[in-house]
Every structure is written in structure tokens, then in C-alpha cells.
Design an enzyme around this catalytic site. Structure first.
Site, PDB file in Angstrom:
ATOM      1  N   TYR A  58       0.855  -1.178   0.000  1.00  8.96           N
ATOM      2  CA  TYR A  58       0.000   0.000   0.000  1.00  8.96           C
ATOM      3  C   TYR A  58       0.898   1.239   0.000  1.00  8.96           C
ATOM      4  O   TYR A  58       1.528   1.553   1.022  1.00  8.96           O
ATOM      5  CB  TYR A  58      -0.920   0.038   1.216  1.00  8.96           C
ATOM      6  CG  TYR A  58      -1.987  -1.029   1.272  1.00  8.96           C
ATOM      7  CD1 TYR A  58      -2.306  -1.803   0.156  1.00  8.96           C
ATOM      8  CD2 TYR A  58      -2.682  -1.267   2.445  1.00  8.96           C
ATOM      9  CE1 TYR A  58      -3.295  -2.773   0.220  1.00  8.96           C
ATOM     10  CE2 TYR A  58      -3.683  -2.234   2.514  1.00  8.96           C
ATOM     11  CZ  TYR A  58      -3.972  -2.990   1.396  1.00  8.96           C
ATOM     12  OH  TYR A  58      -4.955  -3.951   1.462  1.00  8.96           O
ATOM     13  N   GLY A 214     -17.062   2.721  -0.948  1.00  3.49           N
ATOM     14  CA  GLY A 214     -17.854   3.941  -0.839  1.00  3.49           C
ATOM     15  C   GLY A 214     -19.085   3.962  -1.717  1.00  3.49           C
ATOM     16  O   GLY A 214     -19.942   4.843  -1.568  1.00  3.49           O
ATOM     17  N   SER A 217     -22.118   3.610   0.418  1.00  3.31           N
ATOM     18  CA  SER A 217     -22.001   4.342   1.681  1.00  3.31           C
ATOM     19  C   SER A 217     -23.116   5.361   1.858  1.00  3.31           C
ATOM     20  O   SER A 217     -23.345   5.854   2.963  1.00  3.31           O
ATOM     21  CB  SER A 217     -20.659   5.080   1.736  1.00  3.31           C
ATOM     22  OG  SER A 217     -20.623   6.115   0.761  1.00  3.31           O
TER      23      SER A 217
END
Length: 335
Positions: A58, A214, A217
Site C-alpha cells: 500500500y 464507498g 455508503s
């Protein structure tokens, strides 16, 4: 809000009912605020979250160093309760391109050495290859992690995004605590084969993507402009007609959430929590505001009528578009 606890399978540690997925604090979702990210990790620990999930790839180690900073600057009591879950094996070049996975035993130990340094810890609580290396038997990769367990550098062995056959082979090699895999209202592929297999073998699920990056969301709008370094700018579910279709599902879910007096995100997370105590959702909150909203899911109780309404709003397989771009789908374990 009372933080419940779960156990990662029959061999893993006791963890909080929610975990914090830290990837978005460093990579793949556009620019992030480092100060806010550290504050969000601290707030998560203060709220009782214990499981912090990351990957050594990451932002090329940035996320591990971020977690290391957050742990160093947290009060001792909170630092001691934190459990690190680390994925390894993904290969990248200086331009950020992906070039496969490396599960060779020597590479496993090399990856672990660097992760320990970046995290600033003497052990990793749960260690797993991000995707199985197609050129290395899963038994060899898991066997190498087992050697790290014997030496005290790793506490528990996990898996990530593999199918039922690989799960069985890995579990026959060494005790497996959990499988990390995408699971949400619109990503339910594990229900047919993977989830029955993990339950048979006493392996927990740490579910990432519970808000589908998301998308479900309740905060994503059709006119939102995504940066070039945002994964979603290339994700099929966020493109054109697929996006319009998927946001209609979200609006249907919003009606059910409003009837419960909760947010869309909270009802979506609560749905994952309702699937069983062996499933620990990882919430990808990048700010304290989003973290607070996610924690509210712990206070949401879904009865049979609620679950039926959610199912009607977002039926299984209702989403349009694959989870990943076509170029990446081949790296995922079969369902």
C-alpha cells in the site's frame, strides 16, 4: 455504543467486532491527510477497535509506516491492544504498476523482515499473502509463514482472496485464523462455496469492501469527479450506466435505512455484522467523521423484517459491473 468482540476462527486472536482497513489512508482512493489518518487510527483504538489491517504494498510501505507512527504516538494501553494484520506478496514497480505476486518461501521471509521494520514492532499478529502466487503451491507459502510463527515473528496465519480448494489445502498445512475477502450487500460471491468451507474448518472471515469502496455508503454522488490515482476511476462498478444502476440500489437501501433512523453506511455495515459472529467487517474510514458513522452500525439491530426489506432493496447479484477491472480479475481466487 458497546464494542463487541469476536475470535478469528478457532486458532486466531480475539478481536473487536469491527476492524479498521487502513489502505485508503495512503493509496488507491486519491490524496489523504496524514495527520487526520493518524488521528483516525487513534480514535479507532480509543473506541475499542483492535484490528488494524494493511498491506506492505500500500503506497510502497507508506501505510505500514503510517500505522507504525500511529502506534508509537498512541497511549501505551491503546498501543498494546492493537493487532496488526498485514498482506504481502504483491509486486510493483516505481511507476506504481502491478506485476504479479511472489509467494516463494524466501520472499515471504524477506517481505516480513521489511514489514516488521516499517511497523516498528517485533511481531505481526496476522500475516497473509494478498493473492495466491499461481507459480507457488499454497502449501509452500503457508509453510513459510508457519516457520515465522515458530520463530515468534508472526502470531497467526491468514489467507486472502482464495477459493475453497486453496483454503482446504492451506488449512491442511498449518492452522489458519481467517480469510480476508470482499463481502458486502453487492459482493456476495463467498456465500456459495467459500463461507461454508471456512465455517466447516473453523476459519473466520475478515470482510473488506463492506461499503464497496464507498459505492454503497450513501455519500457517493453520480457527478463526483475521481482523481486519476483513485482506484474507482477505473473500477467497472463506478463507470457510466453501471454507476447509475448501482446508485439506484443505494437509493432503495436509503429508504430502508431512513425507516430505521440510521444512515445508509450504518445499515450496510450492520447487514454484514448480521451474517454471523465469525465475520468481522473492516471499515475503510479515512477520517474521524466517517469512523464515527461506521461505529454507529454496532448499535443497529436488524430483525427479520429489516433483513427482508434490505434483501428486497438490494437483491443478491443485483450490482452492475465486476469488482475489479478485467486485467485484475485473473488474480482473484475462484468463488
Amino acid at each position: 455504543m458497546t464494542m463487541r468482540t469476536s475470535t478469528l476462527g478457532t486458532t486466531g486472536p480475539q478481536v473487536s467486532a469491527l476492524g479498521l482497513g487502513c489502505m485508503g489512508m495512503s493509496a488507491l482512493y486519491g490524496d489523504a491527510d496524514r495527520t487526520e489518518a493518524v488521528a483516525t487510527i487513534h480514535a479507532a483504538l480509543e473506541a475499542g477497535i483492535t484490528l488494524l489491517d494493511t498491506g506492505d504494498f500500500y503506497a510502497m510501505g507508506h501505510n505500514e509506516m503510517l500505522i507504525g507512527e500511529a502506534l508509537r504516538t498512541a497511549p501505551a494501553a491503546l498501543r498494546e491492544q492493537a493487532l496488526t494484520s498485514v498482506k504481502f506478496g504483491a509486486l510493483r514497480d516505481p511507476d506504481g504498476n502491478w506485476s504479479g505476486y511472489d509467494g516463494r518461501p524466501a520472499a515471504v521471509k524477506n517481505f516480513a523482515a521489511y514489514s516488521l521494520q516499517r511497523l516498528g514492532t517485533d511481531h505481526i499478529d496476522v500475516y497473509r499473502i494478498a493473492r495466491a502466487d499461481p507459480d507457488v503451491p499454497i502449501e509452500e507459502t503457508v509453510g513459510a509463514i508457519a516457520e515465522l510463527v515458530e520463530k515468534g515473528y508472526v502470531r497467526h496465519i491468514g489467507l486472502s482472496e482464495v477459493g475453497a480448494d486453496s483454503i482446504r489445502r492451506a488449512a491442511a498445512t498449518a492452522p489458519i485464523s481467517d480469510l480476508q475477502i470482499e463481502y458486502s450487500l453487492i459482493s456476495r460471491g463467498i456465500e456459495e462455496e467459500v463461507l461454508p468451507t471456512t465455517r466447516e474448518l473453523g476459519i473466520a472471515i475478515t470482510a473488506y469492501g463492506v461499503l464497496s469502496r464507498g459505492l454503497i455508503s450513501g455519500h457517493f454522488t453520480p457527478d463526483r469527479q475521481l482523481a486519476a490515482n483513485d482506484f474507482r476511476a477505473h473500477s467497472p462498478r463506478f463507470q457510466g450506466e453501471n454507476l447509475q444502476h448501482n446508485l439506484r440500489l443505494v437509493e432503495a437501501l436509503r429508504k430502508t435505512a431512513e425507516q430505521k433512523g440510521v444512515s445508509v453506511a450504518q445499515i450496510a455495515i450492520a447487514w454484514v455484522l448480521s451474517r454471523g459472529e465469525d465475520i468481522v467487517p473492516l471499515v475503510g474510514a479515512r477520517t474521524r467523521e466517517r469512523l464515527t458513522e461506521s461505529l454507529g452500525a454496532l448499535d443497529v439491530t436488524l430483525d427479520a423484517a429489516d433483513l427482508a426489506a434490505i434483501e428486497e432493496a438490494v437483491p443478491a447479484d443485483a450490482a452492475a459491473g465486476d469488482r475489479y477491472p478485467a486485467s485484475q480479475m485473473g488474480h482473484l481466487g475462484s468463488r
